[in-house]
Design an enzyme around this catalytic site. Structure first.
Site, PDB file in Angstrom:
ATOM      1  N   GLU A  23      11.878  -0.468  -2.283  1.00  0.00           N
ATOM      2  CA  GLU A  23      10.721  -0.138  -2.931  1.00  0.00           C
ATOM      3  C   GLU A  23      10.845   1.274  -3.910  1.00  0.00           C
ATOM      4  O   GLU A  23      11.843   1.719  -2.948  1.00  0.00           O
ATOM      5  CB  GLU A  23       9.870  -0.276  -2.469  1.00  0.00           C
ATOM      6  CG  GLU A  23       8.753  -1.531  -2.541  1.00  0.00           C
ATOM      7  CD  GLU A  23       8.034  -1.046  -4.338  1.00  0.00           C
ATOM      8  OE1 GLU A  23       8.673  -0.662  -5.296  1.00  0.00           O
ATOM      9  OE2 GLU A  23       6.677  -1.560  -4.278  1.00  0.00           O
ATOM     10  N   ASP A  24      10.432   1.545  -5.104  1.00  0.00           N
ATOM     11  CA  ASP A  24      10.472   3.099  -5.098  1.00  0.00           C
ATOM     12  C   ASP A  24       9.044   3.723  -4.715  1.00  0.00           C
ATOM     13  O   ASP A  24       9.328   4.515  -4.005  1.00  0.00           O
ATOM     14  CB  ASP A  24      10.519   3.230  -6.932  1.00  0.00           C
ATOM     15  CG  ASP A  24       8.917   2.426  -7.014  1.00  0.00           C
ATOM     16  OD1 ASP A  24       8.471   1.537  -6.027  1.00  0.00           O
ATOM     17  OD2 ASP A  24       8.050   2.638  -8.308  1.00  0.00           O
ATOM     18  N   ASP A  50       2.801   2.940  -1.560  1.00  0.00           N
ATOM     19  CA  ASP A  50       1.389   4.625  -1.637  1.00  0.00           C
ATOM     20  C   ASP A  50       0.013   3.216  -0.631  1.00  0.00           C
ATOM     21  O   ASP A  50       0.025   4.271   0.235  1.00  0.00           O
ATOM     22  CB  ASP A  50       0.629   4.068  -2.991  1.00  0.00           C
ATOM     23  CG  ASP A  50      -0.092   5.095  -3.411  1.00  0.00           C
ATOM     24  OD1 ASP A  50      -0.466   5.015  -2.982  1.00  0.00           O
ATOM     25  OD2 ASP A  50       0.865   6.113  -4.493  1.00  0.00           O
ATOM     26  N   LYS A  84       4.412   7.878   0.188  1.00  0.00           N
ATOM     27  CA  LYS A  84       3.004   9.021   0.223  1.00  0.00           C
ATOM     28  C   LYS A  84       1.879   8.561   1.477  1.00  0.00           C
ATOM     29  O   LYS A  84       1.334   7.737   0.939  1.00  0.00           O
ATOM     30  CB  LYS A  84       2.584   8.908  -0.809  1.00  0.00           C
ATOM     31  CG  LYS A  84       1.881   9.928  -1.767  1.00  0.00           C
ATOM     32  CD  LYS A  84       0.669   9.258  -3.159  1.00  0.00           C
ATOM     33  CE  LYS A  84       1.804   9.291  -4.240  1.00  0.00           C
ATOM     34  NZ  LYS A  84       0.733   9.790  -5.582  1.00  0.00           N
ATOM     35  N   VAL A  98       3.172  10.953  -9.494  1.00  0.00           N
ATOM     36  CA  VAL A  98       4.498  10.881  -9.669  1.00  0.00           C
ATOM     37  C   VAL A  98       5.095  10.271 -10.705  1.00  0.00           C
ATOM     38  O   VAL A  98       4.628   8.756 -10.343  1.00  0.00           O
ATOM     39  CB  VAL A  98       5.522  11.099  -8.671  1.00  0.00           C
ATOM     40  CG1 VAL A  98       5.122  12.875  -8.247  1.00  0.00           C
ATOM     41  CG2 VAL A  98       5.218   9.954  -7.940  1.00  0.00           C
ATOM     42  N   ASP A 141       6.234   4.690 -13.094  1.00  0.00           N
ATOM     43  CA  ASP A 141       5.597   4.194 -14.855  1.00  0.00           C
ATOM     44  C   ASP A 141       4.073   5.084 -14.527  1.00  0.00           C
ATOM     45  O   ASP A 141       3.461   5.017 -13.741  1.00  0.00           O
ATOM     46  CB  ASP A 141       5.834   3.215 -15.153  1.00  0.00           C
ATOM     47  CG  ASP A 141       4.850   2.170 -14.756  1.00  0.00           C
ATOM     48  OD1 ASP A 141       4.680   2.057 -13.270  1.00  0.00           O
ATOM     49  OD2 ASP A 141       4.281   2.061 -15.682  1.00  0.00           O
TER      50      ASP A 141
HETATM   51  C1  PRP Z   1       3.652   0.716  -7.004  1.00  0.00           C
HETATM   52  C2  PRP Z   1       5.186   0.726  -7.064  1.00  0.00           C
HETATM   53  C3  PRP Z   1       4.810  -0.047  -6.110  1.00  0.00           C
HETATM   54  C4  PRP Z   1       3.561  -0.310  -5.327  1.00  0.00           C
HETATM   55  C5  PRP Z   1       3.054   0.954  -4.063  1.00  0.00           C
HETATM   56  O1  PRP Z   1       4.170  -0.493  -8.652  1.00  0.00           O
HETATM   57  O2  PRP Z   1       6.459   0.526  -7.990  1.00  0.00           O
HETATM   58  O3  PRP Z   1       5.650  -1.063  -5.942  1.00  0.00           O
HETATM   59  O4  PRP Z   1       3.190   0.015  -7.210  1.00  0.00           O
HETATM   60  O5  PRP Z   1       1.813   0.879  -4.044  1.00  0.00           O
HETATM   61  P1  PRP Z   1       0.963  -0.061  -3.197  1.00  0.00           P
HETATM   62  O6  PRP Z   1       1.582   0.909  -1.694  1.00  0.00           O
HETATM   63  O7  PRP Z   1      -0.597   1.431  -3.000  1.00  0.00           O
HETATM   64  O8  PRP Z   1       0.871  -1.044  -3.131  1.00  0.00           O
HETATM   65  P2  PRP Z   1       3.260  -1.251  -9.595  1.00  0.00           P
HETATM   66  O9  PRP Z   1       2.408  -2.122  -9.406  1.00  0.00           O
HETATM   67  O10 PRP Z   1       2.817  -0.032 -10.335  1.00  0.00           O
HETATM   68  O11 PRP Z   1       4.248  -1.988 -10.430  1.00  0.00           O
HETATM   69  P3  PRP Z   1       5.594  -1.174 -11.124  1.00  0.00           P
HETATM   70  O12 PRP Z   1       6.427  -1.557 -10.126  1.00  0.00           O
HETATM   71  O13 PRP Z   1       6.534  -2.573 -12.533  1.00  0.00           O
HETATM   72  O14 PRP Z   1       4.730  -0.268 -12.179  1.00  0.00           O
HETATM   73 MG    MG Z   2       3.395   0.970 -11.711  1.00  0.00          MG
HETATM   74 MN    MN Z   3       6.290  -1.696  -8.062  1.00  0.00          MN
END
Ligand code: PRP
Ligand code: MG
Ligand code: MN
Length: 186
Positions: free
Chosen positions: A98-99, A102, A130, A152, A158
């Site tokens: 995962e990136d 959150d 985070k 970020v 994104d």
């Molecule tokens: C973002 C991020 C993680 C997730 C973290 O993805 O890449 O996958 O949110 O958030 P959380 O811990 O609150 O669940 P997003 O849903 O924005 O999709 P993306 O990866 O396509 O940007």
């Molecule tokens: Mg996203």
């Molecule tokens: Mn994601």
């Protein structure tokens, strides 16, 4: 730096060094095994691409795409799988990549879901943690950086699908997203 940024949080060099360390540690920990890296689209793809090239054990890839129901329901913890894994994970060593972690809701749902499919093991590697925004507890086995509660973007992350291709991670200027510190845009 990109003009929409307030400050660079992590430079290309800092990220590269940490990704190399993570790859080395993973290769040691899974010595004599093979792993299936499961990337969570789309945010994880830049990190995943760099990380796997620092892993020296046999490594396979698969991907899932998830979305939360409705518009502002991310905090409900209800996650829908838009694209599932291509193949069974039974008996395999799974490394979820995962990136960012959150609230932890995405990961909580996914690790429960994948656990029920009978893998040999499941671990998690996240570039960013985070912790101040956590709703559900998540155990991160391999963590790149713990970051403060700032919005970020870059290196896969994104805002409204923008900035994913930046090679560094920057704090987005509040005038772009209209204040309110959060990373969840869906
Ligand atoms: C973002 C991020 C993680 C997730 C973290 O993805 O890449 O996958 O949110 O958030 P959380 O811990 O609150 O669940 P997003 O849903 O924005 O999709 P993306 O990866 O396509 O940007
Ligand atoms: Mg996203
Ligand atoms: Mn994601």
């Amino acid at each position: 730096m990109h003009p929409d940024g307030e400050k660079i949080l992590l430079t290309e060099e800092q990220i590269k060094l940490q990704v190399t360390k993570l790859g080395r540690q993973i290769s040691q920990d899974y010595a004599n095994k093979e792993i299936l890296v499961v990337g969570i689209l789309k945010g994880a793809m830049v990190f995943l691409a760099d990380l796997v090239r620092k892993i020296t054990i046999p490594t396979y890839f698969d991907f899932v795409a998830v979305s939360s129901y409705g518009s502002s329901t991310k905090s409900s913890g209800v996650v829908r799988i838009l694209k599932d894994l291509d193949r069974s994970i039974q008996g395999r060593h799974i490394l979820i990549v995962e990136d960012i972690i959150d609230s932890g809701l995405t990961l909580n749902y996914l690790s429960d879901n994948l656990s029920s499919r009978g893998p040999a093991s499941i671990k998690l590697c996240a570039l960013l943690d985070k912790p101040s925004r956590r709703i559900e507890p998540v155990n991160i086995d391999y963590c790149g950086f713990t970051i403060p509660d700032e919005f970020v973007v870059g290196y896969g992350l994104d805002y409204n699908e923008r900035y994913r291709n930046l090679p560094y991670i920057m704090i987005l200027s509040p005038k772009i997203y209209g204040g309110g510190k959060q990373n969840v845009t869906a």
